[in-house]
Design a protein around this motif. Structure first.
Motif, mmCIF file in Angstrom:
data_model
loop_
_atom_site.group_PDB
_atom_site.id
_atom_site.type_symbol
_atom_site.label_atom_id
_atom_site.label_comp_id
_atom_site.label_asym_id
_atom_site.label_seq_id
_atom_site.Cartn_x
_atom_site.Cartn_y
_atom_site.Cartn_z
ATOM 1 N N GLU A 313 0.839 -1.188 0.000
ATOM 2 C CA GLU A 313 0.000 0.000 0.000
ATOM 3 C C GLU A 313 0.879 1.246 0.000
ATOM 4 O OE1 GLU A 313 -3.204 0.193 -0.315
ATOM 5 O OE2 GLU A 313 -3.550 -1.978 -0.296
ATOM 6 N N GLY A 314 0.594 2.174 -0.904
ATOM 7 C CA GLY A 314 1.408 3.374 -0.987
ATOM 8 C C GLY A 314 1.256 4.065 -2.321
ATOM 9 N N PRO A 315 2.140 5.004 -2.618
ATOM 10 C CA PRO A 315 2.026 5.820 -3.828
ATOM 11 C C PRO A 315 1.998 5.009 -5.117
ATOM 12 C CG PRO A 315 3.650 6.759 -2.343
ATOM 13 C CD PRO A 315 3.286 5.440 -1.790
ATOM 14 N N SER A 316 2.857 3.990 -5.226
ATOM 15 C CA SER A 316 2.931 3.223 -6.473
ATOM 16 C C SER A 316 1.701 2.364 -6.693
ATOM 17 C CB SER A 316 4.188 2.349 -6.478
ATOM 18 O OG SER A 316 5.336 3.146 -6.631
ATOM 19 N N LYS A 317 1.177 1.785 -5.626
ATOM 20 C CA LYS A 317 -0.030 0.978 -5.777
ATOM 21 C C LYS A 317 -1.199 1.851 -6.190
ATOM 22 C CE LYS A 317 -2.452 -2.876 -3.708
ATOM 23 N NZ LYS A 317 -2.412 -3.898 -2.647
ATOM 24 N N ASP A 318 -1.271 3.048 -5.617
ATOM 25 C CA ASP A 318 -2.335 3.979 -5.995
ATOM 26 C C ASP A 318 -2.237 4.364 -7.468
ATOM 27 O OD1 ASP A 318 -3.186 3.897 -3.391
ATOM 28 O OD2 ASP A 318 -2.211 5.776 -2.809
ATOM 29 N N ALA A 319 -0.982 4.407 -7.991
ATOM 30 C CA ALA A 319 -0.770 4.834 -9.376
ATOM 31 C C ALA A 319 -0.888 3.686 -10.373
ATOM 32 C CB ALA A 319 0.596 5.501 -9.512
ATOM 33 N N GLY A 320 -0.993 2.445 -9.884
ATOM 34 C CA GLY A 320 -1.171 1.314 -10.786
ATOM 35 C C GLY A 320 0.080 0.542 -11.132
ATOM 36 N N LEU A 321 1.212 0.770 -10.450
ATOM 37 C CA LEU A 321 2.401 -0.045 -10.692
ATOM 38 C C LEU A 321 2.170 -1.451 -10.149
ATOM 39 C CD1 LEU A 321 3.633 2.908 -10.993
ATOM 40 C CD2 LEU A 321 5.803 1.835 -10.383
ATOM 41 N N GLU A 322 2.822 -2.437 -10.780
ATOM 42 C CA GLU A 322 2.581 -3.833 -10.430
ATOM 43 C C GLU A 322 3.904 -4.575 -10.234
ATOM 44 O OE1 GLU A 322 0.313 -5.479 -13.597
ATOM 45 O OE2 GLU A 322 -1.451 -4.189 -13.257
ATOM 46 N N SER A 323 3.838 -5.635 -9.451
ATOM 47 C CA SER A 323 4.981 -6.533 -9.324
ATOM 48 C C SER A 323 5.300 -7.126 -10.695
ATOM 49 C CB SER A 323 4.655 -7.650 -8.336
ATOM 50 O OG SER A 323 5.690 -8.606 -8.292
ATOM 51 N N GLY A 324 6.569 -7.122 -11.057
ATOM 52 C CA GLY A 324 6.990 -7.604 -12.364
ATOM 53 C C GLY A 324 7.238 -6.486 -13.355
ATOM 54 N N ASP A 325 6.766 -5.257 -13.044
ATOM 55 C CA ASP A 325 7.110 -4.110 -13.888
ATOM 56 C C ASP A 325 8.601 -3.812 -13.759
ATOM 57 O OD1 ASP A 325 4.492 -3.812 -14.618
ATOM 58 O OD2 ASP A 325 4.089 -2.062 -13.356
ATOM 59 N N VAL A 326 9.197 -3.367 -14.843
ATOM 60 C CA VAL A 326 10.585 -2.894 -14.802
ATOM 61 C C VAL A 326 10.572 -1.385 -15.016
ATOM 62 C CG1 VAL A 326 12.872 -3.004 -15.847
ATOM 63 C CG2 VAL A 326 11.483 -5.070 -15.692
ATOM 64 N N ILE A 327 11.051 -0.642 -14.028
ATOM 65 C CA ILE A 327 11.084 0.818 -14.138
ATOM 66 C C ILE A 327 12.279 1.204 -15.001
ATOM 67 C CG2 ILE A 327 11.262 3.003 -12.876
ATOM 68 C CD1 ILE A 327 10.013 1.626 -10.484
ATOM 69 N N LEU A 328 11.996 1.785 -16.154
ATOM 70 C CA LEU A 328 13.034 2.188 -17.099
ATOM 71 C C LEU A 328 13.398 3.655 -16.963
ATOM 72 C CD1 LEU A 328 11.646 0.403 -20.301
ATOM 73 C CD2 LEU A 328 13.321 -0.473 -18.666
ATOM 74 N N SER A 329 12.422 4.470 -16.546
ATOM 75 C CA SER A 329 12.647 5.907 -16.450
ATOM 76 C C SER A 329 11.850 6.456 -15.285
ATOM 77 C CB SER A 329 12.220 6.600 -17.755
ATOM 78 O OG SER A 329 12.279 8.011 -17.629
ATOM 79 N N PHE A 330 12.476 7.369 -14.538
ATOM 80 C CA PHE A 330 11.819 8.013 -13.410
ATOM 81 C C PHE A 330 12.038 9.512 -13.507
ATOM 82 C CE2 PHE A 330 12.041 9.967 -9.228
ATOM 83 C CZ PHE A 330 10.868 9.539 -8.625
ATOM 84 N N ASP A 331 10.951 10.262 -13.584
ATOM 85 C CA ASP A 331 11.022 11.727 -13.667
ATOM 86 C C ASP A 331 11.922 12.169 -14.818
ATOM 87 O OD1 ASP A 331 10.269 14.250 -12.894
ATOM 88 O OD2 ASP A 331 11.752 14.423 -11.301
ATOM 89 N N ASN A 332 11.760 11.499 -15.969
ATOM 90 C CA ASN A 332 12.507 11.805 -17.202
ATOM 91 C C ASN A 332 13.996 11.493 -17.099
ATOM 92 O OD1 ASN A 332 10.148 12.837 -18.512
ATOM 93 N ND2 ASN A 332 10.400 14.749 -17.382
ATOM 94 N N LYS A 333 14.383 10.641 -16.140
ATOM 95 C CA LYS A 333 15.770 10.211 -15.996
ATOM 96 C C LYS A 333 15.832 8.700 -16.185
ATOM 97 C CE LYS A 333 16.609 13.853 -12.587
ATOM 98 N NZ LYS A 333 16.895 14.132 -11.157
ATOM 99 N N ASP A 334 16.767 8.240 -17.015
ATOM 100 C CA ASP A 334 16.926 6.802 -17.233
ATOM 101 C C ASP A 334 17.351 6.121 -15.936
ATOM 102 O OD1 ASP A 334 16.266 7.092 -19.886
ATOM 103 O OD2 ASP A 334 18.345 7.176 -20.576
ATOM 104 N N VAL A 335 16.828 4.931 -15.703
ATOM 105 C CA VAL A 335 17.152 4.154 -14.513
ATOM 106 C C VAL A 335 18.139 3.059 -14.904
ATOM 107 C CG1 VAL A 335 16.247 2.629 -12.721
ATOM 108 C CG2 VAL A 335 14.932 4.635 -13.445
ATOM 109 N N GLU A 336 19.341 3.111 -14.354
ATOM 110 C CA GLU A 336 20.363 2.119 -14.657
ATOM 111 C C GLU A 336 20.220 0.867 -13.796
ATOM 112 O OE1 GLU A 336 22.525 2.223 -17.105
ATOM 113 O OE2 GLU A 336 21.759 4.167 -17.771
#
Length: 494
Positions: A313-336
């Motif tokens: 429970e938290g910001p990401s769940k409220d926004a629809g992120l799911e287990s198994g997603d790969v975050i590629l970019s955060f706030d227009n910055k590439d995630v290494e």
């Protein structure tokens, strides 16, 4: 590489045009040599001017801690001994042997002034638990200090002194532009010897020791005990690091020192100065770094990003992120990787709505997440898995794993919530890939190929699906004591 240039000196004096060309050529050679020299800067002739410039802002820190005396210290005197009455009288009078009075313990460290009104930066471990803090300045005067705030996660603390006159201070530089091989100078109070400087180079950037927000500059400038909290300067007299730790088998400098990068420190000090505490952004997911085999199992083109293992429970769940997603970019910055994402999120303003790009089901998806505050996030306590393996149902061996479907009894023993489907790992072949990747008895496999499984047949089917899709691995979501992580296992040919 050396280049030879042939100059026709013989007839230069006979032609005005030749003389002009000769002068132009000499000028071009001089400019080229000057450029090469500038690009490959040699060692400074002296650090004296730099030391003189910044010394007034560097301070020695002495802390005093009142240590309560032990009340149960009793001399080892045999009953009936002629010394028994003597020692009893001595302790009753508050003698030294009775440890009846508290004692004062002193410790030393370093720091530096960052404002003319007396804010000082040092390491948290220098002042932690101190009852009194005194600041000694380069000019020789001493002032008492009060604690403004601390951040144990980066080992940074901010102090404040009151002075009748403006204090000399130093400013933070941009640690991100520091390069391997750049000259740096450390200053502080090594081994309690008083103000001292040492010089060296940036040995490496982006070192991590054990913290989630680590971004250390490694340097060979001599750093010893007592240097903690002192500044690491670039050649412009700007602080690009706070000397924090050394790697040493004997406690002394062997040329491997670590300074927390100024771009981390400056953000922390700004928050501590303004609020007395840190206020870090919180995304609200559990993540791991994408490995090569995980990328292959998921069909990712590049081995980068942060793989979400759980979304409480938290910001990401409220926004629809799911287990198994790969975050590629955060706030227009590439995630290494996962560590980089943690630092970036922590540096982002609480309450900001950020754009998060994830890889899901073979394509990218963009979601907007409003960040919470990490310090206010609730820590979820997970039950600890039982050590003993269950004794009953039928089991199956796959990938070197002996597994069996979850039952109510197994769920209770392994700390798995009721209604959860999956396979309990009963045993692991020590010669298998699964063992080398950390799977152990008591783990629970809840997904394969990013689909929920409830039986060994489900696991076999997901492996076959991955093989038919041309992949060499199948991705498993494994939980241990409630903590999830993804593991990619190779698919053996029949």
């Amino acid at each position: 590489m050396t280049t030879a240039i042939a100059i026709p000196f013989k007839n230069v004096h006979k032609s005005p045009q030749m003389r002009v060309m000769f002068v132009a050529l000499i000028g071009a050679i001089a400019l080229m040599l000057q450029t090469v020299t500038a690009d490959a800067r040699g060692a400074p002739e002296s650090f004296a001017d730099l030391a003189e410039q910044v010394s007034p802002a560097v301070v020695n820190i002495t802390t005093t801690t009142i240590v309560e005396a032990s009340t149960d210290a009793t001399p080892m005197v045999p009953p009936g001994s002629p010394f028994e009455d003597f020692f009893k009288d001595f302790m009753d009078r508050g003698g030294q042997g009775g440890n009846s009075a508290p004692r004062r313990s002193n410790a030393l460290g370093s720091g530096f002034v960052i404002s003319e009104d007396g804010y000082i930066v040092t390491n948290n471990h220098v002042i932690e638990g101190a009852d009194e803090i005194e600041i000694e300045f380069f000019e020789g005067f001493v002032l008492p200090a009060t604690l403004v705030g601390t951040d144990p996660k980066t080992d940074i603390a901010v102090l404040k002194v009151e002075s009748d006159k403006p204090l000399k201070f130093v400013t933070f530089g941009d640690s991100d532009v520091a390069r391997m091989g750049d000259w740096v100078m450390a200053m502080g109070n090594p081994l309690g010897q008083g103000f001292s400087i040492s010089a060296g180079i940036v040995s490496q950037r982006g070192r991590a020791l054990q913290g989630a927000y680590d971004d250390y500059i490694q340097t060979d400038a001599a750093i010893n005990r007592g240097n903690s909290g002192g500044p690491l300067f670039n050649m412009d007299g700007e602080v690009i690091g706070v000397n924090t730790a050394i790697l040493s088998p004997n406690g002394g400098s062997i040329g491997i020192g670590f300074s927390m990068a100024s771009n981390v420190v400056s953000r922390v000090t700004d928050q501590l100065t303004e609020f007395g505490e840190t206020r870090r952004g919180w995304l609200g997911v559990k993540i791991q770094t994408v490995s090569e085999d995980v990328a292959e199992a998921m069909g990712l083109e590049a081995v980068s990003g942060a793989l979400i293992t759980d979304v409480p429970e938290g910001p990401s769940k409220d926004a629809g992120l799911e287990s198994g997603d790969v975050i590629l970019s955060f706030d227009n910055k590439d995630v290494e990787d996962a560590n980089g994402l943690v630092r970036t999120v922590g540096e982002t303003e609480v309450g900001k709505a950020v754009r998060v790009v994830v890889f899901r089901d073979g394509k990218t998806k963009t979601l907007m997440v409003t960040l919470g505050r990490r310090e206010e996030a609730e820590n979820v306590a997970f039950p600890v898995a039982a050590d003993a393996a269950p004794s009953q149902p039928e089991d199956t061996t796959l990938f070197g794993l002996t597994v069996m479907p979850l039952t109510d009894e197994l769920r209770e023993q392994l700390g798995v919530s009721k209604g959860t489907d999956g396979l309990a790992v009963v045993a692991v072949d020590e010669a298998s890939e699964a063992f080398s990747k950390g799977l152990r008895s008591g783990d629970v496999i809840v997904e394969a190929g990013q689909e929920v499984i409830a039986s060994a047949d489900d696991l076999k089917l997901r492996a076959e699906d991955a093989r038919e899709a041309g992949r060499k691995t199948v991705l498993l979501l494994v939980r241990r004591a409630g903590e999830p992580r993804f593991v990619a296992l190779g698919i053996l040919d029949d």
